[in-house]
Design an enzyme around this catalytic site. Structure first.
Site, PDB file in Angstrom:
ATOM      1  N   LEU A  61      39.589  45.051  41.262  1.00  0.00           N
ATOM      2  CA  LEU A  61      40.497  46.150  41.594  1.00  0.00           C
ATOM      3  C   LEU A  61      41.738  46.232  40.692  1.00  0.00           C
ATOM      4  CD1 LEU A  61      41.230  48.450  43.541  1.00  0.00           C
ATOM      5  CD2 LEU A  61      42.312  46.733  45.023  1.00  0.00           C
TER       6      LEU A  61
ATOM      7  N   ASP B 116      30.367  24.971  23.932  1.00  0.00           N
ATOM      8  CA  ASP B 116      29.788  25.196  25.257  1.00  0.00           C
ATOM      9  C   ASP B 116      29.791  23.892  26.047  1.00  0.00           C
ATOM     10  OD1 ASP B 116      27.604  25.653  27.327  1.00  0.00           O
ATOM     11  OD2 ASP B 116      27.647  27.593  26.308  1.00  0.00           O
TER      12      ASP B 116
ATOM     13  N   ARG C 266      41.809  42.161  51.461  1.00  0.00           N
ATOM     14  CA  ARG C 266      41.598  40.935  50.689  1.00  0.00           C
ATOM     15  C   ARG C 266      42.897  40.151  50.634  1.00  0.00           C
ATOM     16  NH1 ARG C 266      37.274  42.414  51.362  1.00  0.00           N
ATOM     17  NH2 ARG C 266      35.556  42.765  49.918  1.00  0.00           N
TER      18      ARG C 266
ATOM     19  N   SER D 292      35.233  29.227  45.113  1.00  0.00           N
ATOM     20  CA  SER D 292      35.596  30.595  45.472  1.00  0.00           C
ATOM     21  C   SER D 292      35.444  30.804  46.968  1.00  0.00           C
ATOM     22  CB  SER D 292      34.655  31.549  44.728  1.00  0.00           C
ATOM     23  OG  SER D 292      34.748  32.851  45.258  1.00  0.00           O
TER      24      SER D 292
ATOM     25  N   SER E 278      38.118  54.638  41.640  1.00  0.00           N
ATOM     26  CA  SER E 278      37.238  54.937  42.777  1.00  0.00           C
ATOM     27  C   SER E 278      37.517  53.896  43.842  1.00  0.00           C
ATOM     28  CB  SER E 278      35.761  54.831  42.377  1.00  0.00           C
ATOM     29  OG  SER E 278      35.453  55.794  41.405  1.00  0.00           O
TER      30      SER E 278
ATOM     31  N   LYS F  99      28.235  28.740  42.918  1.00  0.00           N
ATOM     32  CA  LYS F  99      29.450  28.016  43.330  1.00  0.00           C
ATOM     33  C   LYS F  99      29.137  27.082  44.495  1.00  0.00           C
ATOM     34  CE  LYS F  99      32.338  29.573  40.398  1.00  0.00           C
ATOM     35  NZ  LYS F  99      32.949  28.686  39.425  1.00  0.00           N
TER      36      LYS F  99
ATOM     37  N   PHE G  10      36.886  25.148  34.872  1.00  0.00           N
ATOM     38  CA  PHE G  10      36.863  26.603  35.078  1.00  0.00           C
ATOM     39  C   PHE G  10      35.630  27.246  34.453  1.00  0.00           C
ATOM     40  CE2 PHE G  10      41.560  25.867  34.777  1.00  0.00           C
ATOM     41  CZ  PHE G  10      41.953  26.422  35.981  1.00  0.00           C
TER      42      PHE G  10
ATOM     43  N   GLY H 112      27.427  44.909  49.056  1.00  0.00           N
ATOM     44  CA  GLY H 112      27.823  43.497  49.125  1.00  0.00           C
ATOM     45  C   GLY H 112      29.277  43.267  49.503  1.00  0.00           C
TER      46      GLY H 112
ATOM     47  N   TYR I  49      25.864  34.443  41.757  1.00  0.00           N
ATOM     48  CA  TYR I  49      27.170  33.872  41.416  1.00  0.00           C
ATOM     49  C   TYR I  49      27.688  33.007  42.572  1.00  0.00           C
ATOM     50  CZ  TYR I  49      32.209  33.450  41.002  1.00  0.00           C
ATOM     51  OH  TYR I  49      33.488  32.942  40.989  1.00  0.00           O
TER      52      TYR I  49
HETATM   53  P1  NAD Z   1      37.207  33.842  32.834  1.00  0.00           P
HETATM   54  O1  NAD Z   1      35.894  34.415  32.498  1.00  0.00           O
HETATM   55  O2  NAD Z   1      38.423  34.529  32.368  1.00  0.00           O
HETATM   56  O3  NAD Z   1      37.272  32.315  32.356  1.00  0.00           O
HETATM   57  C1  NAD Z   1      36.134  31.499  32.221  1.00  0.00           C
HETATM   58  C2  NAD Z   1      36.164  30.882  30.840  1.00  0.00           C
HETATM   59  O4  NAD Z   1      35.037  30.028  30.670  1.00  0.00           O
HETATM   60  C3  NAD Z   1      36.106  31.921  29.719  1.00  0.00           C
HETATM   61  O5  NAD Z   1      37.138  31.654  28.792  1.00  0.00           O
HETATM   62  C4  NAD Z   1      34.727  31.726  29.100  1.00  0.00           C
HETATM   63  O6  NAD Z   1      34.742  32.020  27.716  1.00  0.00           O
HETATM   64  C5  NAD Z   1      34.465  30.266  29.395  1.00  0.00           C
HETATM   65  N1  NAD Z   1      33.056  29.891  29.515  1.00  0.00           N
HETATM   66  C6  NAD Z   1      32.105  30.521  30.256  1.00  0.00           C
HETATM   67  N2  NAD Z   1      30.938  29.833  30.170  1.00  0.00           N
HETATM   68  C7  NAD Z   1      31.180  28.765  29.375  1.00  0.00           C
HETATM   69  C8  NAD Z   1      30.385  27.676  28.941  1.00  0.00           C
HETATM   70  N3  NAD Z   1      29.088  27.557  29.292  1.00  0.00           N
HETATM   71  N4  NAD Z   1      30.949  26.748  28.130  1.00  0.00           N
HETATM   72  C9  NAD Z   1      32.252  26.855  27.747  1.00  0.00           C
HETATM   73  N5  NAD Z   1      33.034  27.864  28.143  1.00  0.00           N
HETATM   74  C10 NAD Z   1      32.520  28.801  28.946  1.00  0.00           C
HETATM   75  O7  NAD Z   1      37.254  33.673  34.423  1.00  0.00           O
HETATM   76  P2  NAD Z   1      38.469  33.301  35.367  1.00  0.00           P
HETATM   77  O8  NAD Z   1      38.777  34.487  36.193  1.00  0.00           O
HETATM   78  O9  NAD Z   1      39.539  32.631  34.607  1.00  0.00           O
HETATM   79  O10 NAD Z   1      37.737  32.276  36.320  1.00  0.00           O
HETATM   80  C11 NAD Z   1      37.772  30.866  36.078  1.00  0.00           C
HETATM   81  C12 NAD Z   1      36.899  30.175  37.099  1.00  0.00           C
HETATM   82  O11 NAD Z   1      37.364  30.497  38.415  1.00  0.00           O
HETATM   83  C13 NAD Z   1      35.434  30.577  37.050  1.00  0.00           C
HETATM   84  O12 NAD Z   1      34.651  29.437  37.307  1.00  0.00           O
HETATM   85  C14 NAD Z   1      35.317  31.574  38.185  1.00  0.00           C
HETATM   86  O13 NAD Z   1      34.018  31.625  38.700  1.00  0.00           O
HETATM   87  C15 NAD Z   1      36.294  30.996  39.194  1.00  0.00           C
HETATM   88  N6  NAD Z   1      36.813  31.997  40.132  1.00  0.00           N
HETATM   89  C16 NAD Z   1      37.446  33.106  39.649  1.00  0.00           C
HETATM   90  C17 NAD Z   1      37.938  34.051  40.535  1.00  0.00           C
HETATM   91  C18 NAD Z   1      38.625  35.283  40.026  1.00  0.00           C
HETATM   92  O14 NAD Z   1      38.868  36.184  40.824  1.00  0.00           O
HETATM   93  N7  NAD Z   1      38.997  35.388  38.771  1.00  0.00           N
HETATM   94  C19 NAD Z   1      37.777  33.868  41.915  1.00  0.00           C
HETATM   95  C20 NAD Z   1      37.131  32.720  42.375  1.00  0.00           C
HETATM   96  C21 NAD Z   1      36.659  31.774  41.462  1.00  0.00           C
HETATM   97  C1  UD1 Z   2      35.010  40.079  43.934  1.00  0.00           C
HETATM   98  C2  UD1 Z   2      33.716  39.344  44.064  1.00  0.00           C
HETATM   99  C3  UD1 Z   2      33.975  37.933  44.565  1.00  0.00           C
HETATM  100  C4  UD1 Z   2      34.989  37.232  43.660  1.00  0.00           C
HETATM  101  C5  UD1 Z   2      36.254  38.109  43.602  1.00  0.00           C
HETATM  102  C6  UD1 Z   2      37.318  37.547  42.734  1.00  0.00           C
HETATM  103  C7  UD1 Z   2      32.150  41.182  44.567  1.00  0.00           C
HETATM  104  C8  UD1 Z   2      31.220  41.760  45.589  1.00  0.00           C
HETATM  105  N1  UD1 Z   2      32.827  40.079  44.942  1.00  0.00           N
HETATM  106  O1  UD1 Z   2      35.581  40.077  45.202  1.00  0.00           O
HETATM  107  O2  UD1 Z   2      32.792  37.182  44.630  1.00  0.00           O
HETATM  108  O3  UD1 Z   2      35.284  35.958  44.160  1.00  0.00           O
HETATM  109  O4  UD1 Z   2      35.888  39.391  43.098  1.00  0.00           O
HETATM  110  O5  UD1 Z   2      36.945  37.669  41.381  1.00  0.00           O
HETATM  111  O6  UD1 Z   2      32.237  41.658  43.442  1.00  0.00           O
HETATM  112  N2  UD1 Z   2      37.619  48.031  44.791  1.00  0.00           N
HETATM  113  C9  UD1 Z   2      37.674  49.412  44.713  1.00  0.00           C
HETATM  114  N3  UD1 Z   2      37.537  49.996  43.490  1.00  0.00           N
HETATM  115  C10 UD1 Z   2      37.327  49.274  42.341  1.00  0.00           C
HETATM  116  C11 UD1 Z   2      37.270  47.857  42.435  1.00  0.00           C
HETATM  117  C12 UD1 Z   2      37.409  47.269  43.686  1.00  0.00           C
HETATM  118  O7  UD1 Z   2      37.863  50.082  45.717  1.00  0.00           O
HETATM  119  O8  UD1 Z   2      37.186  49.869  41.266  1.00  0.00           O
HETATM  120  C13 UD1 Z   2      37.794  47.394  46.113  1.00  0.00           C
HETATM  121  C14 UD1 Z   2      36.595  46.587  46.553  1.00  0.00           C
HETATM  122  O9  UD1 Z   2      35.713  47.378  47.276  1.00  0.00           O
HETATM  123  C15 UD1 Z   2      37.270  45.520  47.411  1.00  0.00           C
HETATM  124  C16 UD1 Z   2      38.659  45.340  46.787  1.00  0.00           C
HETATM  125  O10 UD1 Z   2      38.875  46.503  45.999  1.00  0.00           O
HETATM  126  O11 UD1 Z   2      37.434  46.012  48.695  1.00  0.00           O
HETATM  127  C17 UD1 Z   2      38.767  44.115  45.923  1.00  0.00           C
HETATM  128  O12 UD1 Z   2      37.686  44.141  44.994  1.00  0.00           O
HETATM  129  P1  UD1 Z   2      37.541  43.052  43.839  1.00  0.00           P
HETATM  130  O13 UD1 Z   2      38.791  42.969  43.062  1.00  0.00           O
HETATM  131  O14 UD1 Z   2      36.281  43.354  43.105  1.00  0.00           O
HETATM  132  O15 UD1 Z   2      37.424  41.679  44.633  1.00  0.00           O
HETATM  133  P2  UD1 Z   2      36.379  41.246  45.777  1.00  0.00           P
HETATM  134  O16 UD1 Z   2      35.416  42.318  46.100  1.00  0.00           O
HETATM  135  O17 UD1 Z   2      37.159  40.656  46.881  1.00  0.00           O
END
Ligand code: NAD
Ligand code: UD1
Length: 345
Positions: A202, A60, A233, A126, A218, A155, A82, A296, A151
């Site tokens: 999505l 961790d 998006r 983000s 959905s 950030k 990350f 949201g 969340y």
């Molecule tokens: P993810 O959950 O796949 O990756 C995060 C990793 O961090 C995981 O492998 C998890 O096991 C590890 N982790 C979590 N808490 C930990 C801790 N306390 N110590 C050590 N390891 C820990 O998520 P991701 O989609 O790869 O996202 C990576 C980063 O990008 C995150 O910070 C997330 O908030 C940010 N982010 C993601 C998205 C997205 O859409 N995926 C969008 C914007 C920002």
């Molecule tokens: C979500 C997070 C955002 C994060 C981003 C990337 C929320 C409110 N926001 O954004 O903080 O940075 O993921 O990880 O969760 N949708 C459907 N059906 C589904 C899933 C999604 O219609 O089953 C729609 C959503 O309403 C949205 C779009 O698809 O309009 C994208 O959704 P999603 O992939 O969850 O991303 P964000 O909502 O943009």
């Protein structure tokens, strides 16, 4: 000299793809990950793709002694951070866990970096930091804050902490990367997004419908003020995003202070457009129903990505079709994600 990069959360979705890009760019990667939302198999797959080892420390980021050990014994040059929790809905139910992991975890990392004299950091931020009132497209000069869930607030808080830390320590160099909506997978089909339980996002949901794991999608609302009524998006390919981290590492090399960059394509795509593009790429029909709006959700946002282009020399090259083809290949070849396989080493 090969530069060593500590990748926190490197076994996760974006982290694992970034490891590939880092190794291909000649960096050496060291990973710390608690595996609380990922599998070590992702790291084994990265090594299969690149043919290069990844040094892995299970643990961790809040374990200060482990961080001290990793930073010193590997002579770490820079950090990509990350690690953290990322489920928006869950963050409202478990805010303390989210602040603990995302904010306190980042503080422990910063303390350890300071002690070890590591001065360069790329942070996973983000688009959510722009909050619910920002006009589109989002540009880095907009005020941030007004976030609507723990969340997003976590950030935003870490961004503030990093700005203050860099203002106080004139040697610190930090890139805040504000991701839009990463999708897709490595073209090998070996690594991809593997959500635990029912997907919140999505693309993973659609992909699980396509392999028969879920009955239908959905669509959360079709009465938004957009061209087809569904939300817009800015979806970008995770390999483009991965390369964005390499560019950011190169950029912070000879800078000081904190700089934010949007990483997106600059284009808004609707939910229905995504469904159609996925169907076209996969040849699989995606049944859906229209459900009420999800609390949201914002109607539409996308990036102004011009700063990343002019400063980092980065653009999102891969188009929607590639995003869908690669998502489908990953899901088709790994219908149970990493779970189906055991150790592959
Ligand atoms: P993810 O959950 O796949 O990756 C995060 C990793 O961090 C995981 O492998 C998890 O096991 C590890 N982790 C979590 N808490 C930990 C801790 N306390 N110590 C050590 N390891 C820990 O998520 P991701 O989609 O790869 O996202 C990576 C980063 O990008 C995150 O910070 C997330 O908030 C940010 N982010 C993601 C998205 C997205 O859409 N995926 C969008 C914007 C920002
Ligand atoms: C979500 C997070 C955002 C994060 C981003 C990337 C929320 C409110 N926001 O954004 O903080 O940075 O993921 O990880 O969760 N949708 C459907 N059906 C589904 C899933 C999604 O219609 O089953 C729609 C959503 O309403 C949205 C779009 O698809 O309009 C994208 O959704 P999603 O992939 O969850 O991303 P964000 O909502 O943009």
């Amino acid at each position: 000299m090969v530069r060593k990069v500590l990748v926190t959360g490197g076994a996760g979705y974006i982290g694992s793809h970034t490891l590939v890009a880092l190794q291909e760019a000649g960096f050496e990667a060291v990973v710390i990950d608690s595996l609380c939302n990922s599998s070590e198999i992702a790291l084994q797959r990265v090594q299969r793709i690149t043919g290069k080892p990844v040094r892995f420390y299970p643990g961790d980021i809040r374990d200060r002694r482990l961080l001290d050990q990793i930073l010193t014994e590997n002579k770490i040059h820079s950090v990509i951070h990350f690690a953290g929790l990322k489920a928006v809905g869950e963050s409202s139910q478990k805010p303390i866990d989210y602040y603990q992991s995302n904010v306190a975890g980042s503080l422990v990392l910063l303390e350890a970096m300071q002690e070890a004299g590591v001065k360069r950091l790329v942070f996973s931020s983000s688009a959510t930091v722009y909050g619910s009132e920002a006009p589109v497209p989002y540009v880095e000069t907009l005020q941030t804050g007004n976030t609507s869930n723990p969340y997003g607030t976590s950030k935003w808080m870490v961004e503030q902490i990093l700005q203050d830390a860099a203002a106080a320590n004139q040697e610190l160099s930090v890139a805040l990367l504000r991701y839009f909506n990463p999708v897709g997978a490595h073209p090998s089909g070996l690594i991809g997004e593997d959500p635990q339980g029912i997907p919140n996002n999505l693309l993973p949901y659609i992909a699980q419908v396509a392999v028969g794991k879920r009955k239908e999608l959905s669509i959360f609302g079709d009465d938004y003020p957009t061209s087809d009524g569904t939300c817009l998006r800015d979806y970008l390919h995770v390999m483009d995003l991965a390369i964005g981290h390499v560019r950011a590492l190169e950029w912070i090399e000879d800078k000081v202070g904190t700089e934010a960059f949007n990483l997106g394509t600059g284009r808004g795509i609707s939910v229905l457009e995504i469904v159609r593009a996925f169907e076209q790429a996969s040849g699989v029909p995606i049944p859906y129903t229209v459900a009420p709006r999800r609390a949201g959700d914002l109607p539409a946002f996308w990036a102004d990505a011009s700063k990343a282009k002019s400063e980092l020399g980065w653009v999102a090259d891969l188009g929607l079709e590639q995003m869908m083809v690669d998502t489908w290949r990953w899901q088709r070849e790994n219908p149970q994600g990493y779970n189906a396989t055991h150790s592959e080493s």
